[in-house]
Design an enzyme around this catalytic site. Structure first.
Site, mmCIF file in Angstrom:
data_model
loop_
_atom_site.group_PDB
_atom_site.id
_atom_site.type_symbol
_atom_site.label_atom_id
_atom_site.label_comp_id
_atom_site.label_asym_id
_atom_site.label_seq_id
_atom_site.Cartn_x
_atom_site.Cartn_y
_atom_site.Cartn_z
ATOM 1 N N HIS A 497 62.307 15.477 62.961
ATOM 2 C CA HIS A 497 62.331 16.685 63.796
ATOM 3 C C HIS A 497 63.500 17.584 63.425
ATOM 4 O O HIS A 497 63.332 18.782 63.172
ATOM 5 C CB HIS A 497 62.415 16.287 65.269
ATOM 6 C CG HIS A 497 62.559 17.443 66.211
ATOM 7 N ND1 HIS A 497 61.500 17.964 66.934
ATOM 8 C CD2 HIS A 497 63.637 18.202 66.549
ATOM 9 C CE1 HIS A 497 61.920 18.988 67.663
ATOM 10 N NE2 HIS A 497 63.220 19.145 67.448
ATOM 11 N N GLU A 498 64.694 17.011 63.424
ATOM 12 C CA GLU A 498 65.874 17.839 63.158
ATOM 13 C C GLU A 498 65.855 18.397 61.743
ATOM 14 O O GLU A 498 66.344 19.499 61.499
ATOM 15 C CB GLU A 498 67.153 17.042 63.417
ATOM 16 C CG GLU A 498 67.356 16.651 64.876
ATOM 17 C CD GLU A 498 67.325 17.840 65.829
ATOM 18 O OE1 GLU A 498 67.701 18.959 65.426
ATOM 19 O OE2 GLU A 498 66.912 17.652 66.991
ATOM 20 N N HIS A 501 64.171 21.670 61.625
ATOM 21 C CA HIS A 501 65.080 22.792 61.891
ATOM 22 C C HIS A 501 65.876 23.142 60.626
ATOM 23 O O HIS A 501 66.085 24.325 60.314
ATOM 24 C CB HIS A 501 66.069 22.425 62.998
ATOM 25 C CG HIS A 501 65.495 22.403 64.375
ATOM 26 N ND1 HIS A 501 64.822 23.469 64.928
ATOM 27 C CD2 HIS A 501 65.540 21.446 65.345
ATOM 28 C CE1 HIS A 501 64.457 23.168 66.165
ATOM 29 N NE2 HIS A 501 64.877 21.950 66.434
ATOM 30 N N HIS A 504 63.907 25.165 58.292
ATOM 31 C CA HIS A 504 63.785 26.534 58.813
ATOM 32 C C HIS A 504 65.011 27.356 58.408
ATOM 33 O O HIS A 504 64.899 28.544 58.063
ATOM 34 C CB HIS A 504 63.642 26.477 60.331
ATOM 35 C CG HIS A 504 62.985 27.669 60.939
ATOM 36 N ND1 HIS A 504 62.700 27.762 62.282
ATOM 37 C CD2 HIS A 504 62.555 28.844 60.414
ATOM 38 C CE1 HIS A 504 62.135 28.919 62.548
ATOM 39 N NE2 HIS A 504 62.032 29.601 61.422
#
Length: 707
Positions: A497-498, A501, A504
């Site tokens: 998940h991280e 980021h 991104h």
């Protein structure tokens, strides 16, 4: 999650002005490594040279320089133009941005009393600094005049969107208020900033002070021998020789609850967790919560909104409280219904064992593992030997990024770090050119904020000529020396998940700093990171990293099949605990100043009851007094964002499956249409450009078992 910083307009003015003004910090900050951009690759921070005492003078000088830059823009005799006003603001404050970025990243990941004191001092000053910019009438007049003739300026799409964004930001900051109301707003902003800092520091200190202390190994039965030894060592460091100390994490649920066989110990740990910030003492957050809620409500009223949630949501993809309330309340009833069915399954196990008690919050994780073992013939502990941290990171997270986007990673030991546990990697694009630098800070520390998050030390911008330096932070318990770091399934998902980021941020390909990386609406920012979770159990990826830490044997297919089959298991609990917190967040922020209660816990209890989520075995994921997402500023009236983003995520996962899954063509499309675009367009336009249509909710309902 991403960790937002306090608002500062990032970066300088025209060249001639920059040369005269930006020379000032060199003299004022002689010998201060923050005075100029780091000479290390990609302006990676010189952690080995930056000392606590460097921050305060650099903050003060950074604010002074930026205000001088802003004053020159506002008082320019030249007619307003996009370059001499908007671009100039984008370039202003380079020193302050640099100081602020390094400081707040370190204060979250590696704080100490000195940094906390600086934070307390600077929070209201930085709020006042932001007000001095956004409430400058001459500056606002220039922005407004450009906005009114924006269609005649012949700007490209990104530049036009930037002008529109500045216009919105100024209005939302109070630029249209009367002089008297501007002064009131400044005072309220200073109060909010100071209170949020107090709340944040209280949560960390209370968490560190709230660990469970027991006298015997027997009370920790069920935990591994290594974990019990670590608890003994932790107690010794606190001067509690002969005892055992179990640290708590920031969520209501605590990881040891799944292992502890002693029910009395489980109940002590759960009660201790739920009481944080609300049982008296110097870290009690109840009064702080009431003051924050009132100050935010007053700010919203000043700006012409019914409540703070209405103010906050107007600028998100959800747009209004009605939309958020509809989503949350529609899901609450089926979620609680599912949770009650799950509770009945747990109770059946208790009764079969002649436990003689009703299932409670302290029992849920422990008996969930038993039901999982019965239903799927495995428990979480069977998975951990296959989830060794380095394998998960390099052969899982990085491997998926290589297959999907063509990225490659090379660890380097020559760059300084702020803690010995931090690892640093150069990130190379498919063409071999370096794209970014990535920091992995995986272990929990007593001076580290709870949870998991991504931040950036340097943001990409072609205007500034910068590339991304991004970091992921997790809070994995560090094992004793010589022991492997074995992750839970949830920790594996968090790592993926991280890194979503991080991608991104690293893939950002924008001109203006304002739009870089994760600078998107809060209820959109979690979407790409949630999508990246899908690769954690993608067979090709899982097969590459899920190998036994001792033997190297791959995870047996039957165990993998059970993991996948169990994905909907316990979704009633997980959805209910999340919705409870989200509804609390909205309830607090949909109050007017006159409606602020006097009893925090009473208001919380009544709110949960009113919303139909007052199911004692499933407390909110965060109770009010340690709800940092909500009361520290980052996700105020925005905790719903994870679910809102998950609707987009679930739909996107279906797209990947429909188009062949883990393939470069799919990764390149996602990157080109969405991940690289930052905030350069309306967030939902980015989704439509990627997906070809608006999102649908059916994949989300299916995923969470809510159909």
């Amino acid at each position: 999650m991403t960790r937002p910083h306090m608002l500062v307009i990032a970066a300088a003015l025209g060249v001639a002005f920059s040369q005269t003004v930006l020379a000032a910090p060199a003299a004022a900050l002689a010998g201060n490594p923050l005075a100029t951009a780091s000479a290390l690759p990609f302006h990676y921070p010189a952690f080995d040279k930056i000392k606590d005492e460097h921050f305060l003078p650099a903050f003060n000088e950074g604010m002074r320089v930026q205000l001088k830059e802003i004053d020159a823009i506002a008082n320019s005799k030249a007619a307003p133009s996009f370059d001499n006003t908007i671009v100039a603001m984008e370039k202003s404050g380079q020193l302050l941005t640099r100081v602020q970025t390094v400081f707040y990243n370190l204060q979250g990941a590696n704080t100490n009393d000195k940094l906390d004191a600086i934070d307390s001092e600077m929070s209201p000053k930085l709020a006042a600094h932001s007000d001095a910019i956004y409430l400058n009438p001459k500056l606002w007049a220039r922005v407004k005049s450009l906005y009114e003739k924006r269609d005649a300026l012949k700007l490209d799409a990104e530049a036009k969107h930037l002008l529109e964004r500045y216009h919105t930001d100024f209005i939302r900051a109070g630029a249209n208020l009367s002089v008297a109301d501007k002064e009131k707003l400044k005072a309220v902003n200073g109060t909010i900033a100071k209170l949020q800092t107090t709340f944040t520091q209280n949560v960390l200190k209370e968490t560190n002070a709230s660990g469970l202390v027991v006298d015997t190994r027997e009370e920790l039965a069920g935990m591994s021998a290594a974990a019990i030894d670590a608890a003994a060592a932790a107690a010794k460091t606190k001067g509690l020789d002969g005892k055992f100390f179990v640290a708590v994490v920031n969520t209501s649920g605590q990881p040891p609850l799944a292992e502890l066989t002693n029910r009395a110990t489980r109940e002590k740990l759960m009660a201790l967790s739920l009481a944080r910030g609300s049982h008296g003492g110097e870290f009690d957050n109840r009064e702080v919560v009431l003051k924050i809620a009132k100050a935010r409500a007053e700010k919203a009223t000043l700006l012409g909104y019914e409540n703070f949630a209405a103010y906050s949501l107007e600028d998100q993809t959800a747009h209004d409280t009605a939309s958020v309330n509809k989503l949350l309340t529609e899901l609450a009833k089926p979620a609680v219904s599912n949770a009650k069915k799950e509770a009945a399954d747990l109770q059946a196990v208790v009764d079969a064992e002649k436990g003689g008690f009703q299932i409670g919050a302290a029992d849920w994780a422990f008996y969930t593992d038993k039901v999982r073992a019965q239903r799927f013939a495995f428990d979480e502990n069977q998975l951990k030997p296959y989830f060794e941290l380095d394998n998960v990171l390099t052969n899982g997270v990085f491997y998926a990024a290589n297959k999907l986007y063509g990225l490659s990673f090379k660890e380097r030991k020559d760059l300084p770090v702020y803690n010995p546990d931090v690892r640093v990697f150069d990130v190379f694009d498919a063409d071999g050119k370096q794209l970014a630098i990535f920091l992995a800070d995986m272990y929990a520390r007593s001076n580290k904020q709870g949870g998991a998050w991504m931040n950036e030390y340097v943001s990409q911008s072609s205007l500034m000529g910068t590339h991304s330096v991004v970091a992921n932070h997790l809070n994995i318990p560090k094992p004793p020396a010589g022991e492997p770091t074995l992750l839970t399934y949830d920790e594996v998902k968090t790592a993926f998940h991280e890194f979503g980021h991080a991608l991104h941020g690293m893939f950002s390909n924008v001109k203006y700093p304002h739009f870089s990386g994760t600078s998107v609406p809060r209820d959109f920012v979690e979407y790409p990171s949630q999508v990246n979770e899908m690769w954690a159990v993608w067979p090709e990826v899982l097969g590459n990293y899920a190998k036994h830490y001792k033997t190297g044997a791959p995870m047996p297919k039957e165990l993998l099949d059970k993991v996948i089959a169990s994905k909907k298991f316990n979704q009633g609990f997980m959805t209910t605990e999340y919705l409870s917190a989200s509804l609390l967040d909205q309830r607090w922020h949909q109050l007017t100043p006159a409606q602020i209660p006097t009893d925090v816990l009473g208001f919380e209890a009544q709110s949960l009851k009113d919303m139909g989520v007052d199911f004692a075995p499933v407390p909110p994921r965060y109770r009010t007094t340690y709800f940092s997402h909500s009361f520290s500023g980052g996700y105020s009236a925005g905790y719903y964002a994870y679910l809102w983003s998950e609707k987009l995520d679930a739909d996107t996962v279906e797209w990947f499956k429909e188009n062949g899954g883990l393939q470069r063509k799919n990764g390149d499309w996602f990157r080109a249409k969405l991940l690289s675009r930052g905030g350069t367009d309306d967030a939902m336009n980015l989704f439509r450009n990627f997906r070809g249509r608006d999102p649908v909710i059916e994949p989300l309902l299916e995923r969470r078992g809510l159909k």
